[in-house]
Design a protein around this motif. Sequence first.
Motif, PDB file in Angstrom:
ATOM      1  N   THR A   3      50.582  30.161  43.374  1.00  0.00           N
ATOM      2  CA  THR A   3      51.877  29.662  42.895  1.00  0.00           C
ATOM      3  C   THR A   3      52.285  30.290  41.569  1.00  0.00           C
ATOM      4  OG1 THR A   3      50.805  27.757  41.849  1.00  0.00           O
ATOM      5  CG2 THR A   3      51.627  27.466  44.102  1.00  0.00           C
ATOM      6  N   GLN A   4      51.338  30.820  40.808  1.00  0.00           N
ATOM      7  CA  GLN A   4      51.682  31.395  39.515  1.00  0.00           C
ATOM      8  C   GLN A   4      51.447  32.903  39.462  1.00  0.00           C
ATOM      9  OE1 GLN A   4      48.572  29.003  37.389  1.00  0.00           O
ATOM     10  NE2 GLN A   4      48.124  30.926  36.330  1.00  0.00           N
ATOM     11  N   LEU A   5      51.163  33.507  40.601  1.00  0.00           N
ATOM     12  CA  LEU A   5      50.929  34.942  40.633  1.00  0.00           C
ATOM     13  C   LEU A   5      52.123  35.656  41.231  1.00  0.00           C
ATOM     14  CD1 LEU A   5      47.231  35.035  41.889  1.00  0.00           C
ATOM     15  CD2 LEU A   5      48.037  35.405  39.561  1.00  0.00           C
ATOM     16  N   ARG A   6      52.334  36.879  40.804  1.00  0.00           N
ATOM     17  CA  ARG A   6      53.358  37.705  41.421  1.00  0.00           C
ATOM     18  C   ARG A   6      52.824  38.248  42.741  1.00  0.00           C
ATOM     19  NH1 ARG A   6      51.720  40.618  36.792  1.00  0.00           N
ATOM     20  NH2 ARG A   6      50.599  42.557  37.231  1.00  0.00           N
ATOM     21  N   SER A   7      53.587  39.126  43.362  1.00  0.00           N
ATOM     22  CA  SER A   7      53.221  39.664  44.659  1.00  0.00           C
ATOM     23  C   SER A   7      51.794  40.180  44.676  1.00  0.00           C
ATOM     24  CB  SER A   7      54.174  40.810  45.033  1.00  0.00           C
ATOM     25  OG  SER A   7      53.723  41.490  46.181  1.00  0.00           O
ATOM     26  N   PHE A   8      51.017  39.755  45.698  1.00  0.00           N
ATOM     27  CA  PHE A   8      49.612  40.148  45.785  1.00  0.00           C
ATOM     28  C   PHE A   8      49.467  41.663  45.843  1.00  0.00           C
ATOM     29  CE2 PHE A   8      45.759  40.934  48.425  1.00  0.00           C
ATOM     30  CZ  PHE A   8      44.822  40.464  47.501  1.00  0.00           C
ATOM     31  N   GLY A   9      50.406  42.337  46.501  1.00  0.00           N
ATOM     32  CA  GLY A   9      50.319  43.781  46.622  1.00  0.00           C
ATOM     33  C   GLY A   9      50.426  44.519  45.306  1.00  0.00           C
ATOM     34  N   THR A  10      51.001  43.877  44.283  1.00  0.00           N
ATOM     35  CA  THR A  10      51.150  44.513  42.977  1.00  0.00           C
ATOM     36  C   THR A  10      50.278  43.859  41.909  1.00  0.00           C
ATOM     37  OG1 THR A  10      53.018  43.078  42.404  1.00  0.00           O
ATOM     38  CG2 THR A  10      53.522  45.144  43.532  1.00  0.00           C
ATOM     39  N   GLN A  11      49.450  42.927  42.309  1.00  0.00           N
ATOM     40  CA  GLN A  11      48.613  42.203  41.358  1.00  0.00           C
ATOM     41  C   GLN A  11      47.514  43.092  40.794  1.00  0.00           C
ATOM     42  OE1 GLN A  11      49.182  38.753  40.595  1.00  0.00           O
ATOM     43  NE2 GLN A  11      47.939  39.460  38.884  1.00  0.00           N
ATOM     44  N   THR A  12      47.320  43.059  39.467  1.00  0.00           N
ATOM     45  CA  THR A  12      46.214  43.777  38.845  1.00  0.00           C
ATOM     46  C   THR A  12      44.926  42.997  39.072  1.00  0.00           C
ATOM     47  OG1 THR A  12      47.655  44.720  37.150  1.00  0.00           O
ATOM     48  CG2 THR A  12      45.291  44.706  36.698  1.00  0.00           C
ATOM     49  N   ILE A  13      43.985  43.631  39.781  1.00  0.00           N
ATOM     50  CA  ILE A  13      42.736  42.980  40.167  1.00  0.00           C
ATOM     51  C   ILE A  13      41.573  43.689  39.485  1.00  0.00           C
ATOM     52  CG2 ILE A  13      41.203  42.390  42.097  1.00  0.00           C
ATOM     53  CD1 ILE A  13      43.645  42.412  43.921  1.00  0.00           C
ATOM     54  N   GLY A  14      40.648  42.893  38.975  1.00  0.00           N
ATOM     55  CA  GLY A  14      39.459  43.456  38.347  1.00  0.00           C
ATOM     56  C   GLY A  14      38.217  42.693  38.739  1.00  0.00           C
ATOM     57  N   ALA A  15      37.053  43.249  38.410  1.00  0.00           N
ATOM     58  CA  ALA A  15      35.778  42.594  38.691  1.00  0.00           C
ATOM     59  C   ALA A  15      34.792  42.948  37.587  1.00  0.00           C
ATOM     60  CB  ALA A  15      35.230  43.025  40.051  1.00  0.00           C
ATOM     61  N   CYS A  16      34.042  41.941  37.125  1.00  0.00           N
ATOM     62  CA  CYS A  16      33.045  42.141  36.074  1.00  0.00           C
ATOM     63  C   CYS A  16      31.701  42.504  36.690  1.00  0.00           C
ATOM     64  CB  CYS A  16      32.902  40.874  35.229  1.00  0.00           C
ATOM     65  SG  CYS A  16      34.399  40.439  34.298  1.00  0.00           S
ATOM     66  N   PHE A  17      31.081  43.541  36.153  1.00  0.00           N
ATOM     67  CA  PHE A  17      29.783  43.974  36.665  1.00  0.00           C
ATOM     68  C   PHE A  17      28.708  42.907  36.435  1.00  0.00           C
ATOM     69  CE2 PHE A  17      31.740  48.178  35.940  1.00  0.00           C
ATOM     70  CZ  PHE A  17      31.495  48.760  37.178  1.00  0.00           C
ATOM     71  N   SER A  18      27.769  42.833  37.347  1.00  0.00           N
ATOM     72  CA  SER A  18      26.544  42.057  37.116  1.00  0.00           C
ATOM     73  C   SER A  18      25.580  42.973  36.369  1.00  0.00           C
ATOM     74  CB  SER A  18      25.932  41.593  38.438  1.00  0.00           C
ATOM     75  OG  SER A  18      24.663  41.005  38.208  1.00  0.00           O
ATOM     76  N   MET A  19      25.493  42.815  35.068  1.00  0.00           N
ATOM     77  CA  MET A  19      24.676  43.719  34.270  1.00  0.00           C
ATOM     78  C   MET A  19      23.184  43.505  34.517  1.00  0.00           C
ATOM     79  SD  MET A  19      26.877  45.630  32.989  1.00  0.00           S
ATOM     80  CE  MET A  19      25.873  46.608  31.857  1.00  0.00           C
ATOM     81  N   ASP A  20      22.788  42.300  34.928  1.00  0.00           N
ATOM     82  CA  ASP A  20      21.375  42.070  35.277  1.00  0.00           C
ATOM     83  C   ASP A  20      20.977  42.963  36.444  1.00  0.00           C
ATOM     84  OD1 ASP A  20      21.052  40.205  33.291  1.00  0.00           O
ATOM     85  OD2 ASP A  20      21.420  38.478  34.595  1.00  0.00           O
ATOM     86  N   ASP A  21      21.843  43.047  37.455  1.00  0.00           N
ATOM     87  CA  ASP A  21      21.556  43.915  38.594  1.00  0.00           C
ATOM     88  C   ASP A  21      21.618  45.385  38.191  1.00  0.00           C
ATOM     89  OD1 ASP A  21      21.382  42.237  41.244  1.00  0.00           O
ATOM     90  OD2 ASP A  21      23.023  41.339  40.109  1.00  0.00           O
ATOM     91  N   TRP A  22      22.591  45.714  37.368  1.00  0.00           N
ATOM     92  CA  TRP A  22      22.753  47.114  36.973  1.00  0.00           C
ATOM     93  C   TRP A  22      21.534  47.624  36.217  1.00  0.00           C
ATOM     94  CZ3 TRP A  22      23.199  49.564  32.159  1.00  0.00           C
ATOM     95  CH2 TRP A  22      23.605  50.911  32.210  1.00  0.00           C
ATOM     96  N   THR A  23      20.991  46.807  35.309  1.00  0.00           N
ATOM     97  CA  THR A  23      19.816  47.236  34.538  1.00  0.00           C
ATOM     98  C   THR A  23      18.593  47.416  35.435  1.00  0.00           C
ATOM     99  OG1 THR A  23      19.314  44.918  34.000  1.00  0.00           O
ATOM    100  CG2 THR A  23      20.593  46.176  32.390  1.00  0.00           C
ATOM    101  N   GLY A  72      27.631  52.603  39.531  1.00  0.00           N
ATOM    102  CA  GLY A  72      26.468  52.473  38.653  1.00  0.00           C
ATOM    103  C   GLY A  72      26.275  53.712  37.799  1.00  0.00           C
ATOM    104  N   ASP A  73      26.389  54.885  38.417  1.00  0.00           N
ATOM    105  CA  ASP A  73      26.262  56.142  37.668  1.00  0.00           C
ATOM    106  C   ASP A  73      27.413  56.322  36.701  1.00  0.00           C
ATOM    107  OD1 ASP A  73      23.923  56.778  39.003  1.00  0.00           O
ATOM    108  OD2 ASP A  73      24.950  57.930  40.561  1.00  0.00           O
ATOM    109  N   ARG A  74      28.636  55.967  37.124  1.00  0.00           N
ATOM    110  CA  ARG A  74      29.793  56.135  36.253  1.00  0.00           C
ATOM    111  C   ARG A  74      29.691  55.203  35.033  1.00  0.00           C
ATOM    112  NH1 ARG A  74      29.812  59.052  39.967  1.00  0.00           N
ATOM    113  NH2 ARG A  74      28.504  60.049  38.394  1.00  0.00           N
ATOM    114  N   LEU A  75      29.201  53.991  35.240  1.00  0.00           N
ATOM    115  CA  LEU A  75      29.025  53.065  34.115  1.00  0.00           C
ATOM    116  C   LEU A  75      27.951  53.586  33.163  1.00  0.00           C
ATOM    117  CD1 LEU A  75      29.565  50.421  32.641  1.00  0.00           C
ATOM    118  CD2 LEU A  75      28.001  49.268  34.223  1.00  0.00           C
ATOM    119  N   ARG A  76      26.901  54.156  33.705  1.00  0.00           N
ATOM    120  CA  ARG A  76      25.839  54.731  32.863  1.00  0.00           C
ATOM    121  C   ARG A  76      26.395  55.850  31.994  1.00  0.00           C
ATOM    122  NH1 ARG A  76      22.842  55.370  36.651  1.00  0.00           N
ATOM    123  NH2 ARG A  76      21.737  53.377  36.461  1.00  0.00           N
ATOM    124  N   GLU A  77      27.231  56.697  32.571  1.00  0.00           N
ATOM    125  CA  GLU A  77      27.846  57.784  31.805  1.00  0.00           C
ATOM    126  C   GLU A  77      28.749  57.232  30.700  1.00  0.00           C
ATOM    127  OE1 GLU A  77      28.074  60.761  35.715  1.00  0.00           O
ATOM    128  OE2 GLU A  77      29.898  59.893  34.853  1.00  0.00           O
TER     129      GLU A  77
END
Length: 272
Positions: free
Chosen positions: A157-177, A220-225
Amino acid sequence: MKDRYKIGEISKLYGIGVDSLRYYEKIGALHPHRDENNYRLYSLKDIYKLSIIRDLLGLEFSMSQIKQYLDDQTLDSTAELLSHEETVLDEKLRRLNEQKAILHKRRQDLEQVRKEQPGLITVKTLPQRRCVQLSEHITRDEEMDFVIKKLHRKYETQLRSFGTQTIGACFSMDDWTQGISNVYESVFFVVDSDTSDCDFLLPAGDYLCCCYQGPYEQNGDRLRELLLYAKENGLSVSGTPFEIYRIDNRDTSLPQEFLTEIQVFVTTENTL
Protein backbone atom coordinates in the motif's frame (compact mmCIF):
# COMPACT_ATOMS: atom_id res chain seq x y z
CA MET A 1 -34.56 -2.43 -38.95
CA LYS A 2 -36.11 -5.00 -36.69
CA ASP A 3 -37.91 -4.04 -33.50
CA ARG A 4 -36.91 -7.17 -31.59
CA TYR A 5 -33.59 -9.02 -31.29
CA LYS A 6 -32.79 -12.39 -29.75
CA ILE A 7 -30.32 -12.76 -26.91
CA GLY A 8 -27.69 -14.33 -29.19
CA GLU A 9 -27.85 -11.38 -31.56
CA ILE A 10 -27.47 -8.89 -28.72
CA SER A 11 -24.62 -10.91 -27.20
CA LYS A 12 -22.73 -10.91 -30.49
CA LEU A 13 -23.43 -7.25 -31.23
CA TYR A 14 -22.16 -5.98 -27.86
CA GLY A 15 -19.63 -8.70 -27.07
CA ILE A 16 -21.49 -9.40 -23.83
CA GLY A 17 -22.03 -12.93 -22.57
CA VAL A 18 -25.57 -14.24 -22.38
CA ASP A 19 -25.09 -14.86 -18.65
CA SER A 20 -24.46 -11.13 -18.15
CA LEU A 21 -27.56 -10.27 -20.17
CA ARG A 22 -29.63 -12.62 -18.02
CA TYR A 23 -28.15 -11.00 -14.90
CA TYR A 24 -29.12 -7.51 -16.10
CA GLU A 25 -32.63 -8.81 -16.57
CA LYS A 26 -32.63 -10.45 -13.14
CA ILE A 27 -31.83 -7.18 -11.35
CA GLY A 28 -34.37 -5.28 -13.44
CA ALA A 29 -31.98 -3.22 -15.56
CA LEU A 30 -33.37 -4.77 -18.78
CA HIS A 31 -36.87 -5.99 -19.54
CA PRO A 32 -36.85 -8.23 -22.63
CA HIS A 33 -40.13 -9.56 -23.95
CA ARG A 34 -40.82 -13.26 -24.50
CA ASP A 35 -42.09 -14.82 -27.70
CA GLU A 36 -44.45 -17.80 -27.96
CA ASN A 37 -41.47 -20.14 -27.40
CA ASN A 38 -40.40 -18.18 -24.30
CA TYR A 39 -37.29 -16.84 -26.04
CA ARG A 40 -36.05 -13.42 -24.92
CA LEU A 41 -36.62 -10.62 -27.40
CA TYR A 42 -34.85 -7.32 -26.80
CA SER A 43 -36.43 -4.08 -27.95
CA LEU A 44 -34.67 -0.95 -29.22
CA LYS A 45 -35.26 0.55 -25.77
CA ASP A 46 -33.39 -2.38 -24.20
CA ILE A 47 -30.54 -1.82 -26.66
CA TYR A 48 -30.41 1.84 -25.70
CA LYS A 49 -30.22 0.90 -22.03
CA LEU A 50 -27.55 -1.68 -22.77
CA SER A 51 -25.40 1.02 -24.36
CA ILE A 52 -25.66 3.03 -21.15
CA ILE A 53 -24.84 -0.03 -19.04
CA ARG A 54 -21.77 -0.84 -21.13
CA ASP A 55 -20.46 2.74 -21.03
CA LEU A 56 -20.97 3.14 -17.29
CA LEU A 57 -19.41 -0.23 -16.53
CA GLY A 58 -16.39 0.98 -18.49
CA LEU A 59 -16.20 3.91 -16.07
CA GLU A 60 -16.24 1.49 -13.13
CA PHE A 61 -19.80 2.22 -12.00
CA SER A 62 -21.38 -0.63 -10.09
CA MET A 63 -24.51 -2.31 -11.42
CA SER A 64 -26.48 -1.02 -8.44
CA GLN A 65 -25.48 2.57 -9.36
CA ILE A 66 -26.39 1.96 -12.99
CA LYS A 67 -29.73 0.40 -12.06
CA GLN A 68 -30.54 3.38 -9.84
CA TYR A 69 -29.74 5.78 -12.68
CA LEU A 70 -31.85 3.87 -15.23
CA ASP A 71 -34.79 3.83 -12.81
CA ASP A 72 -34.64 7.60 -12.34
CA GLN A 73 -33.22 9.09 -15.51
CA THR A 74 -33.91 12.83 -15.44
CA LEU A 75 -32.03 15.93 -16.47
CA ASP A 76 -30.86 16.39 -12.90
CA SER A 77 -29.72 12.78 -12.51
CA THR A 78 -27.97 12.91 -15.90
CA ALA A 79 -26.17 16.12 -14.94
CA GLU A 80 -25.12 14.52 -11.67
CA LEU A 81 -23.97 11.41 -13.50
CA LEU A 82 -21.93 13.45 -16.00
CA SER A 83 -20.27 15.29 -13.14
CA HIS A 84 -19.43 11.96 -11.53
CA GLU A 85 -18.08 10.65 -14.86
CA GLU A 86 -15.77 13.66 -15.08
CA THR A 87 -14.45 12.94 -11.59
CA VAL A 88 -13.87 9.29 -12.46
CA LEU A 89 -12.06 10.20 -15.68
CA ASP A 90 -9.92 12.81 -13.90
CA GLU A 91 -8.82 10.14 -11.42
CA LYS A 92 -8.10 7.68 -14.25
CA LEU A 93 -6.01 10.31 -16.03
CA ARG A 94 -4.13 11.06 -12.82
CA ARG A 95 -3.32 7.36 -12.34
CA LEU A 96 -2.34 6.94 -16.00
CA ASN A 97 -0.06 9.98 -15.89
CA GLU A 98 1.48 8.70 -12.69
CA GLN A 99 2.05 5.28 -14.25
CA LYS A 100 3.48 6.89 -17.37
CA ALA A 101 5.94 8.90 -15.27
CA ILE A 102 6.99 5.73 -13.42
CA LEU A 103 7.56 3.84 -16.68
CA HIS A 104 9.45 6.77 -18.18
CA LYS A 105 11.74 6.94 -15.15
CA ARG A 106 12.32 3.18 -15.23
CA ARG A 107 13.26 3.36 -18.91
CA GLN A 108 15.67 6.21 -18.20
CA ASP A 109 17.14 4.29 -15.25
CA LEU A 110 17.71 1.22 -17.44
CA GLU A 111 19.42 3.31 -20.09
CA GLN A 112 21.67 4.86 -17.44
CA VAL A 113 22.42 1.56 -15.71
CA ARG A 114 23.46 -0.07 -18.98
CA LYS A 115 26.27 2.50 -19.15
CA GLU A 116 27.74 1.26 -15.85
CA GLN A 117 31.17 -0.33 -16.15
CA PRO A 118 31.19 -3.74 -14.42
CA GLY A 119 34.18 -4.27 -12.16
CA LEU A 120 34.91 -0.57 -11.67
CA ILE A 121 35.19 0.32 -7.97
CA THR A 122 34.11 3.87 -7.08
CA VAL A 123 33.09 5.92 -4.08
CA LYS A 124 29.63 7.44 -4.41
CA THR A 125 28.20 10.12 -2.13
CA LEU A 126 24.57 9.11 -1.63
CA PRO A 127 21.65 10.71 0.24
CA GLN A 128 19.88 9.11 3.17
CA ARG A 129 17.62 6.27 2.08
CA ARG A 130 14.57 5.05 3.95
CA CYS A 131 14.01 1.30 3.76
CA VAL A 132 11.53 -1.39 4.71
CA GLN A 133 13.04 -4.77 5.46
CA LEU A 134 12.28 -8.45 5.95
CA SER A 135 14.87 -10.57 7.78
CA GLU A 136 15.30 -14.09 6.44
CA HIS A 137 18.28 -16.40 6.01
CA ILE A 138 18.31 -16.78 2.24
CA THR A 139 20.52 -19.40 0.59
CA ARG A 140 18.92 -19.84 -2.86
CA ASP A 141 17.74 -17.52 -5.63
CA GLU A 142 14.27 -19.10 -5.45
CA GLU A 143 14.06 -18.18 -1.77
CA MET A 144 15.09 -14.64 -2.60
CA ASP A 145 12.18 -14.21 -5.03
CA PHE A 146 9.76 -15.59 -2.43
CA VAL A 147 11.00 -13.30 0.35
CA ILE A 148 10.87 -10.28 -1.96
CA LYS A 149 7.24 -11.11 -2.73
CA LYS A 150 6.47 -11.42 1.00
CA LEU A 151 8.03 -8.03 1.66
CA HIS A 152 6.11 -6.45 -1.21
CA ARG A 153 2.88 -7.96 0.06
CA LYS A 154 3.51 -6.51 3.53
CA TYR A 155 4.12 -2.97 2.31
CA GLU A 156 2.33 -2.84 -1.06
CA THR A 157 0.00 0.00 0.00
CA GLN A 158 2.93 2.38 0.48
CA LEU A 159 5.20 1.20 -2.33
CA ARG A 160 5.34 2.44 -5.88
CA SER A 161 5.16 0.10 -8.85
CA PHE A 162 6.92 -3.19 -8.08
CA GLY A 163 8.58 -3.15 -11.49
CA THR A 164 10.40 0.08 -10.63
CA GLN A 165 11.03 -0.61 -6.95
CA THR A 166 14.64 -0.39 -5.75
CA ILE A 167 15.38 -3.78 -4.20
CA GLY A 168 18.39 -4.72 -2.13
CA ALA A 169 19.67 -7.55 0.05
CA CYS A 170 22.15 -7.58 2.95
CA PHE A 171 24.90 -10.18 2.83
CA SER A 172 25.17 -12.83 5.52
CA MET A 173 28.72 -12.00 6.57
CA ASP A 174 28.93 -15.09 8.82
CA ASP A 175 28.46 -17.27 5.75
CA TRP A 176 30.75 -15.13 3.64
CA THR A 177 33.64 -15.41 6.11
CA GLN A 178 33.24 -19.19 5.84
CA GLY A 179 33.64 -18.99 2.08
CA ILE A 180 29.92 -19.38 1.26
CA SER A 181 28.73 -16.92 -1.40
CA ASN A 182 25.27 -15.72 -2.41
CA VAL A 183 23.75 -15.98 1.08
CA TYR A 184 21.79 -13.14 2.66
CA GLU A 185 20.36 -12.14 6.02
CA SER A 186 17.58 -9.83 4.78
CA VAL A 187 15.99 -8.11 1.80
CA PHE A 188 14.83 -4.50 1.68
CA PHE A 189 13.09 -1.94 -0.48
CA VAL A 190 14.14 1.70 -0.69
CA VAL A 191 10.94 3.68 -0.16
CA ASP A 192 10.02 7.22 -1.13
CA SER A 193 11.40 9.96 1.07
CA ASP A 194 7.94 11.11 2.14
CA THR A 195 6.84 7.63 3.25
CA SER A 196 6.09 7.70 6.97
CA ASP A 197 6.93 4.09 7.83
CA CYS A 198 10.37 2.55 7.48
CA ASP A 199 12.38 -0.16 9.24
CA PHE A 200 15.85 1.33 8.96
CA LEU A 201 17.86 4.09 7.33
CA LEU A 202 20.83 3.85 5.02
CA PRO A 203 22.69 6.95 6.18
CA ALA A 204 23.80 9.73 3.89
CA GLY A 205 27.47 9.63 3.08
CA ASP A 206 30.11 7.79 1.10
CA TYR A 207 29.56 4.27 -0.21
CA LEU A 208 32.19 2.10 -1.82
CA CYS A 209 30.44 0.61 -4.85
CA CYS A 210 31.11 -1.92 -7.56
CA CYS A 211 28.82 -3.42 -10.21
CA TYR A 212 29.13 -6.95 -11.51
CA GLN A 213 27.35 -8.48 -14.46
CA GLY A 214 25.93 -11.97 -14.65
CA PRO A 215 24.89 -14.65 -12.10
CA TYR A 216 24.88 -13.94 -8.38
CA GLU A 217 27.25 -16.81 -7.47
CA GLN A 218 30.21 -14.52 -8.17
CA ASN A 219 29.24 -11.98 -5.50
CA GLY A 220 31.50 -13.54 -2.86
CA ASP A 221 34.58 -12.81 -4.98
CA ARG A 222 33.32 -9.35 -5.92
CA LEU A 223 32.71 -8.47 -2.25
CA ARG A 224 36.21 -9.70 -1.38
CA GLU A 225 37.68 -7.42 -4.04
CA LEU A 226 35.65 -4.48 -2.72
CA LEU A 227 36.74 -4.96 0.90
CA LEU A 228 40.38 -5.43 -0.15
CA TYR A 229 40.14 -2.15 -2.08
CA ALA A 230 38.83 -0.43 1.05
CA LYS A 231 41.72 -1.76 3.14
CA GLU A 232 44.35 -0.79 0.58
CA ASN A 233 42.93 2.73 0.21
CA GLY A 234 42.52 3.62 3.89
CA LEU A 235 38.73 3.30 3.96
CA SER A 236 36.98 2.06 7.08
CA VAL A 237 33.92 -0.10 6.42
CA SER A 238 30.83 0.47 8.55
CA GLY A 239 27.71 -1.69 8.62
CA THR A 240 26.79 -4.74 6.55
CA PRO A 241 27.59 -4.75 2.82
CA PHE A 242 24.55 -5.11 0.60
CA GLU A 243 23.51 -5.54 -3.01
CA ILE A 244 21.23 -3.36 -5.10
CA TYR A 245 19.59 -5.13 -8.06
CA ARG A 246 19.96 -2.72 -10.96
CA ILE A 247 18.93 -5.21 -13.65
CA ASP A 248 17.32 -8.46 -12.54
CA ASN A 249 14.59 -10.92 -13.49
CA ARG A 250 12.03 -8.12 -13.60
CA ASP A 251 13.85 -6.83 -16.68
CA THR A 252 15.36 -9.91 -18.36
CA SER A 253 15.25 -13.69 -18.18
CA LEU A 254 18.93 -13.91 -19.21
CA PRO A 255 21.23 -14.16 -16.15
CA GLN A 256 24.16 -12.86 -18.20
CA GLU A 257 22.29 -9.55 -18.51
CA PHE A 258 21.80 -9.11 -14.74
CA LEU A 259 23.60 -6.10 -13.28
CA THR A 260 24.06 -5.94 -9.52
CA GLU A 261 25.77 -3.27 -7.45
CA ILE A 262 27.50 -4.03 -4.16
CA GLN A 263 27.59 -1.09 -1.74
CA VAL A 264 29.12 -0.60 1.69
CA PHE A 265 29.27 2.53 3.85
CA VAL A 266 32.83 3.82 4.30
CA THR A 267 34.75 6.59 6.00
CA THR A 268 38.40 7.57 5.67
CA GLU A 269 40.44 6.19 8.54
CA ASN A 270 42.22 9.48 9.28
CA THR A 271 38.89 11.16 10.05
CA LEU A 272 37.94 8.66 12.78
